[in-house]
Design a protein around this motif. Sequence first.
Motif, PDB file in Angstrom:
ATOM      1  N   VAL A 105       0.846  -1.204   0.000  1.00 54.78           N
ATOM      2  CA  VAL A 105       0.000   0.000   0.000  1.00 54.78           C
ATOM      3  C   VAL A 105       0.883   1.257   0.000  1.00 54.78           C
ATOM      4  CG1 VAL A 105      -1.687   1.305   1.358  1.00 54.78           C
ATOM      5  CG2 VAL A 105      -1.890  -1.185   1.170  1.00 54.78           C
ATOM      6  N   VAL A 127      -4.492  -6.227  -8.659  1.00 51.88           N
ATOM      7  CA  VAL A 127      -3.715  -5.087  -8.142  1.00 51.88           C
ATOM      8  C   VAL A 127      -2.896  -4.456  -9.269  1.00 51.88           C
ATOM      9  CG1 VAL A 127      -1.806  -4.433  -6.627  1.00 51.88           C
ATOM     10  CG2 VAL A 127      -3.591  -5.954  -5.768  1.00 51.88           C
ATOM     11  N   THR A 172      -6.463   5.521  -2.100  1.00 59.10           N
ATOM     12  CA  THR A 172      -7.002   5.023  -0.824  1.00 59.10           C
ATOM     13  C   THR A 172      -8.301   4.255  -1.070  1.00 59.10           C
ATOM     14  OG1 THR A 172      -5.974   6.870   0.338  1.00 59.10           O
ATOM     15  CG2 THR A 172      -7.776   5.733   1.483  1.00 59.10           C
ATOM     16  N   TRP A 178      -7.539   0.744  -2.289  1.00 61.43           N
ATOM     17  CA  TRP A 178      -7.130  -0.192  -1.226  1.00 61.43           C
ATOM     18  C   TRP A 178      -8.287  -0.520  -0.289  1.00 61.43           C
ATOM     19  CZ3 TRP A 178      -3.434  -3.004  -2.635  1.00 61.43           C
ATOM     20  CH2 TRP A 178      -2.342  -2.492  -3.351  1.00 61.43           C
ATOM     21  N   LEU A 210      -8.287  -4.412  -0.137  1.00 63.79           N
ATOM     22  CA  LEU A 210      -7.681  -5.049   1.045  1.00 63.79           C
ATOM     23  C   LEU A 210      -8.544  -6.136   1.687  1.00 63.79           C
ATOM     24  CD1 LEU A 210      -5.702  -2.099   2.736  1.00 63.79           C
ATOM     25  CD2 LEU A 210      -4.766  -4.105   1.541  1.00 63.79           C
ATOM     26  N   PRO A 263      -5.365   1.870   4.537  1.00 61.89           N
ATOM     27  CA  PRO A 263      -5.481   2.031   3.083  1.00 61.89           C
ATOM     28  C   PRO A 263      -4.886   3.357   2.603  1.00 61.89           C
ATOM     29  CG  PRO A 263      -7.589   1.404   4.073  1.00 61.89           C
ATOM     30  CD  PRO A 263      -6.673   1.688   5.203  1.00 61.89           C
TER      31      PRO A 263
END
Lengths: 225, 225
Positions: A87, A155, A179, A182, A186, A200
Amino acid sequence: MTKQERAMNTRHALIRSAAQAFDQFGYTRAKLAGISAGAGVSSGALHFHFDTKAAMAAAVESEAARTLHALARHAHRKSPSPLQALVDSSHVIAQQLRWDVVVRAGFHLNCRTAHHSETNLRQEWLECVRRTLERSATHGQTPPQAVREELTATVVGATAGFEALARHDRSWLSRHTLTGLWHTLLPQLATPKALTQLQPAGTESVINATGTTADRPAGADALRG
Amino acid sequence: MTKQERAMNTRHALIRSAAQAFDQFGYTRAKLAGISAGAGVSSGALHFHFDTKAAMAAAVESEAARTLHALARHAHRKSPSPLQALVDSSHVIAQQLRWDVVVRAGFHLNCRTAHHSETNLRQEWLECVRRTLERSATHGQTPPQAVREELTATVVGATAGFEALARHDRSWLSRHTLTGLWHTLLPQLATPKALTQLQPAGTESVINATGTTADRPAGADALRG
């Protein structure tokens, strides 16, 4: 300032000016005359450092690669866990792509030439994501039943897409947008327990250590050292 | 065959030959002489249909847009739910990008020119994803607490990334890779109940209806009608 220092400064100025020209006009339409003028040097000085436009492009690419490698190494050294390092790397790389014209132009050039160049930055990123997920699974932070090949592709695809889309609208590489990515990904990448530890938006200390290089080319240059 | 039909055939052959040249060499390096030769017509015939290389590129773009619009409409008409329509659209579009050189070249050209062209295919895809998630939330198939703006950006980023990565390695647009993407993303996009009804690999009947056009240019042309 020694003669050698002056030569290094000229070389740096030429690389930056070349990156600006490639970023603005694209490789094909960038003109050597404009690049030397942008660096405030004669065309003779340009040819002392670089034989051809291709040689300038190679220098921009390798400068960009050096910066990106340094940023990724920094994030992986400082972040508290493999997933958090992934991240954090994405945030510092996105930041650098937004603000550092050498990194941006070098990355674009590399996407065009990677298939016949020594360095393939997208491929390196893919391998970094894959290794990180392996390590994270070993540490029990990524669920064992996760299909890591699918997660890696997702990803890599999403981050490559943000970079491509940012060529016309830089907000695709903003901290806010990344952000959100993620936030979405995540929960698939981390166990519920590991998820509670992940940020994130990135680890502030890691991002801030490199973040301000964005507006300070001197700082960015230091990082490349 | 009437004179008008012959003219239409020549125009189609020129558009396909131009797409092949743009796909192989890029817009800047594609040569009109090679395009007319590839279509089996004289350079006079080329100039009868198209004044400039830019006019040819515009024709390739608009042909690609027509095909993509038809594919997306078809998926949204035939798929059993908004989310499944999104999955199905992505599969049929990816398939067409892999196999139809006019769609592939037209899409690439549009990515370069979209900021000053009438059609912006990536923007249209973004709006399609956004509307689909809205509709899906209205139907209770996307959780109300989902942050739809983040999900939209993730889907758009990942699909744009797959397209960009596929320029050097087409397997990024394979059905297998795309299915993996939806495996990863659908649990975030759908309620648990809706998830059980969704097929990440796409609805066979929707994909097969358009899929085989890939190897059959005549079929692809019919779709564009």
